[in-house]
Design a protein around this motif. Sequence first.
Motif, PDB file in Angstrom:
ATOM      1  N   UNK A   1       0.867  -1.275   0.282  1.00 11.70           N
ATOM      2  CA  UNK A   1       0.039   0.084  -0.042  1.00 11.70           C
ATOM      3  C   UNK A   1       0.901   1.323   0.129  1.00 11.70           C
ATOM      4  N   UNK A   2       1.512   1.349   0.742  1.00 14.56           N
ATOM      5  CA  UNK A   2       3.392   2.196   0.496  1.00 14.56           C
ATOM      6  C   UNK A   2       3.022   2.957  -0.835  1.00 14.56           C
ATOM      7  N   UNK A   3       3.418   1.883  -1.152  1.00 15.31           N
ATOM      8  CA  UNK A   3       3.547   1.846  -2.673  1.00 15.31           C
ATOM      9  C   UNK A   3       2.898   2.081  -3.674  1.00 15.31           C
ATOM     10  N   UNK A   4       1.986   1.955  -3.916  1.00 12.76           N
ATOM     11  CA  UNK A   4       0.680   1.635  -5.058  1.00 12.76           C
ATOM     12  C   UNK A   4      -0.477   2.617  -4.587  1.00 12.76           C
ATOM     13  N   UNK A   5      -1.362   2.840  -3.398  1.00 14.23           N
ATOM     14  CA  UNK A   5      -2.295   3.096  -2.254  1.00 14.23           C
ATOM     15  C   UNK A   5      -1.623   5.168  -2.372  1.00 14.23           C
ATOM     16  N   UNK A   6      -0.740   4.740  -1.808  1.00 14.10           N
ATOM     17  CA  UNK A   6      -0.341   6.233  -1.034  1.00 14.10           C
ATOM     18  C   UNK A   6      -0.128   6.959  -2.359  1.00 14.10           C
TER      19      UNK A   6
ATOM     20  N   UNK B   1      14.359   0.566  -3.771  1.00 15.52           N
ATOM     21  CA  UNK B   1      13.844   1.454  -4.076  1.00 15.52           C
ATOM     22  C   UNK B   1      14.354   3.450  -4.418  1.00 15.52           C
ATOM     23  N   UNK B   2      15.187   3.574  -3.389  1.00 16.74           N
ATOM     24  CA  UNK B   2      16.236   4.401  -3.795  1.00 16.74           C
ATOM     25  C   UNK B   2      16.802   4.751  -5.019  1.00 16.74           C
ATOM     26  N   UNK B   3      17.109   3.453  -5.544  1.00 19.12           N
ATOM     27  CA  UNK B   3      17.837   3.450  -7.009  1.00 19.12           C
ATOM     28  C   UNK B   3      17.322   2.762  -8.020  1.00 19.12           C
ATOM     29  N   UNK B   4      15.660   3.198  -7.559  1.00 24.03           N
ATOM     30  CA  UNK B   4      14.535   3.399  -8.358  1.00 24.03           C
ATOM     31  C   UNK B   4      14.114   4.348  -8.819  1.00 24.03           C
ATOM     32  N   UNK B   5      13.990   5.273  -6.916  1.00 21.00           N
ATOM     33  CA  UNK B   5      13.546   6.620  -7.410  1.00 21.00           C
ATOM     34  C   UNK B   5      14.412   7.496  -8.140  1.00 21.00           C
ATOM     35  N   UNK B   6      16.061   7.407  -8.094  1.00 17.33           N
ATOM     36  CA  UNK B   6      17.587   8.226  -8.929  1.00 17.33           C
ATOM     37  C   UNK B   6      16.647   8.116 -10.307  1.00 17.33           C
ATOM     38  N   UNK B   7      16.672   6.252 -11.121  1.00 13.23           N
ATOM     39  CA  UNK B   7      15.979   6.396 -12.204  1.00 13.23           C
ATOM     40  C   UNK B   7      15.140   7.014 -13.072  1.00 13.23           C
TER      41      UNK B   7
ATOM     42  N   UNK C   1       6.608   9.139   1.384  1.00 13.41           N
ATOM     43  CA  UNK C   1       7.113  10.556   0.166  1.00 13.41           C
ATOM     44  C   UNK C   1       8.181   9.514  -0.807  1.00 13.41           C
ATOM     45  N   UNK C   2       9.348   8.664  -0.617  1.00 15.05           N
ATOM     46  CA  UNK C   2      10.404   7.981  -0.955  1.00 15.05           C
ATOM     47  C   UNK C   2       8.961   7.724  -2.383  1.00 15.05           C
ATOM     48  N   UNK C   3       8.125   7.157  -1.927  1.00 13.16           N
ATOM     49  CA  UNK C   3       7.111   5.961  -3.748  1.00 13.16           C
ATOM     50  C   UNK C   3       6.628   6.799  -4.292  1.00 13.16           C
ATOM     51  N   UNK C   4       5.753   8.173  -3.680  1.00  9.97           N
ATOM     52  CA  UNK C   4       4.927   9.512  -4.473  1.00  9.97           C
ATOM     53  C   UNK C   4       6.069   9.926  -5.308  1.00  9.97           C
ATOM     54  N   UNK C   5       7.724  10.260  -4.660  1.00  7.41           N
ATOM     55  CA  UNK C   5       8.323  10.663  -5.232  1.00  7.41           C
ATOM     56  C   UNK C   5       8.306   9.838  -7.135  1.00  7.41           C
ATOM     57  N   UNK C   6       8.845   8.721  -6.619  1.00  5.16           N
ATOM     58  CA  UNK C   6       9.202   7.382  -7.556  1.00  5.16           C
ATOM     59  C   UNK C   6       8.372   7.435  -8.254  1.00  5.16           C
ATOM     60  N   UNK C   7       6.885   6.830  -7.823  1.00  4.74           N
ATOM     61  CA  UNK C   7       6.002   6.488  -8.934  1.00  4.74           C
ATOM     62  C   UNK C   7       5.368   7.583  -9.549  1.00  4.74           C
ATOM     63  N   UNK C   8       5.575   8.839  -9.521  1.00  3.40           N
ATOM     64  CA  UNK C   8       5.015  10.050  -9.787  1.00  3.40           C
ATOM     65  C   UNK C   8       5.934  10.813 -11.102  1.00  3.40           C
ATOM     66  N   UNK C   9       6.796  10.666 -10.413  1.00  2.41           N
ATOM     67  CA  UNK C   9       8.399  10.812 -11.538  1.00  2.41           C
ATOM     68  C   UNK C   9       8.308   9.461 -12.404  1.00  2.41           C
ATOM     69  N   UNK C  10       7.739   8.597 -12.351  1.00  2.00           N
ATOM     70  CA  UNK C  10       7.618   8.103 -13.530  1.00  2.00           C
ATOM     71  C   UNK C  10       6.479   7.793 -14.600  1.00  2.00           C
ATOM     72  N   UNK C  11       4.934   7.687 -13.783  1.00  2.00           N
ATOM     73  CA  UNK C  11       4.067   8.038 -14.857  1.00  2.00           C
ATOM     74  C   UNK C  11       4.237  10.066 -15.527  1.00  2.00           C
ATOM     75  N   UNK C  12       5.157  10.712 -14.972  1.00  2.00           N
ATOM     76  CA  UNK C  12       5.359  12.187 -16.025  1.00  2.00           C
ATOM     77  C   UNK C  12       6.059  11.439 -16.596  1.00  2.00           C
ATOM     78  N   UNK C  13       7.169  10.232 -16.939  1.00  2.00           N
ATOM     79  CA  UNK C  13       7.708  10.029 -18.134  1.00  2.00           C
ATOM     80  C   UNK C  13       6.524   9.494 -19.022  1.00  2.00           C
ATOM     81  N   UNK C  14       5.579   8.643 -18.592  1.00  3.72           N
ATOM     82  CA  UNK C  14       4.964   8.132 -18.963  1.00  3.72           C
ATOM     83  C   UNK C  14       3.873   9.058 -19.878  1.00  3.72           C
ATOM     84  N   UNK C  15       3.229   9.956 -18.983  1.00  4.07           N
ATOM     85  CA  UNK C  15       2.573  10.973 -20.122  1.00  4.07           C
ATOM     86  C   UNK C  15       2.651  11.617 -20.994  1.00  4.07           C
TER      87      UNK C  15
END
Length: 533
Positions: free
Chosen positions: A38-43, A199-205, A280-294
């Motif tokens: 839930x932290x990764x895909x819900x928050x 996950x930190x590596x994922x966020x950086x990527x 918060x870290x999950x939010x940054x990583x997920x929405x950075x990736x969604x920004x790319x997708x958009x």
Amino acid sequence: MSSTAGRATEQADEKRRGAFSSRRVFILAAIGSAVGLGNIWRFPYVAYENGGGAFVVPYLVALLTAGIPFLLLDYAIGHRHRGSAPLSFARLRRGTEGLGWWQVGICFVIAVYYAAVIAWAVRYTFFSLDESWGDDPEGFFFGEFLQAGDVEVTADVVPGVLVPLVLVWVAVLVIMALGVQRGIGATSLIFIPVLVLAFAALVVQALLLPGAAGGLDALFTPDWSALASAPVWAAAFGQIFFSLSIGFGIMITYASYVGRREDMIGSGLVVGFSNSGFELLAGIGVFAALGFMAQASGVAVGEVASDGIGLAFIAFPTIISEAPAGALIGVLFFGSLVLAGITSLVSVIEVVISAVRDKLDTSRLTATLAVGVPAALLSLVLFSTTSGIYVLDVVDHFVNQYGILVVALVSMLVVSWALRALTGLGGHLNVHGRPRVGTGWRVLTSIVAPVGLAVVLVLALQDDLEAPYGDYPGWLLLVCGWLLVVALPVVGFLLARLPWRAGTHLDGPPPGSDPGPRCTRPPRRTPLPTTTR
């Protein structure tokens, strides 16, 4: 009983039940339980849908006024009464034991379906290497992978789910059989640091992807008008309760494995803020990736943003297919889901194993097999079939909304108002804890947190009564939803009628515990007249 005898009793009990070797191990185990799927895909999506950057305000208010106070309540019950959820409630007051078994039942149900999602993540970790989903991640997930057809219960097994699900259960049962420290504690010591690094590596990527800034703008741009909306505040309180693993036995059980002299208040603050930091870290990583997708799709971020299964198994495969170093992103993302899922699943199933051991005085291995084998078989029967996704979705929705939240609300009200136990529990926390808790904590725990939970429940019930959840057939919602959540407390209070193992101490805290204040007024020096007793 002398202090020496009390200490000897405590040591014997710890040897029988098991214990964490240090406060650090306990904190990592508690963080491992709190930090889950839930932290990764819900928050991230909840924050985006409820005011973006402005959501931080109600989120922090909910964390400080409800989440952490309730977390400390769980810690106090388990740490003072030194038992599983049913035993701790029985020692608090015999008639409340059923609350503990209600929580145990919820954990058993969650474990049965939670393992299936971890199994999916295991497969998708390897799918990421060659992008097995092709050009249609959604069609692949529901079609080739899950083979989901019409909404009906079938016995058609999906081998691609069955095999990883068996492996997940084997791994979990091995961890549980090893015990509190060698199993749960050692797993947390390894998995949590690896999870944070991965996950930190994922966020950086993700931040290096084109369009990442647009995704972060969509997430963090505040909509201050949202603060005037009651559903936004309810969403914040709901996220905190879902996220911290409070109210359904996990933290009571884990706290019972901690040494008497440990600072449970400080530990609670560390766990609470660590969990929120990861979100918060999950939010940054997920929405950075969604920004790319958009940007790649030429649409707004809102058109690609989603949560839950859709985010993990449809949106992220799409991102992986289009992004530079997509295979690396996929392995990091789905590997993180596996690690977060395993540490949470371990904590959920431990609630059930601990309760069985306390009630029946069985060995760790016997209890692990008695609980784990039926859970694994149910998991395989229900969720390795072509209808598994539909059953999982309905059970998850109802157990979360009307299982966890209802038992949490009832438990809080009973402990606060029926038993008037907050003063004694707070006194126990203050013996070795800092900062000290007092009237403010009692007000938050007895009034603010229950009100927040009640609002969340009312709004959720409104939504489900206005329209059937997910447009599923009524029979599926009735059997796997409403009847299930009604059965859990009934079964819980029936189990409470079974006798405890011989020699179980049930009248108040066990020998050797720090009692805290026993009453709020001085005792009378003369007996009351017989007619008024």
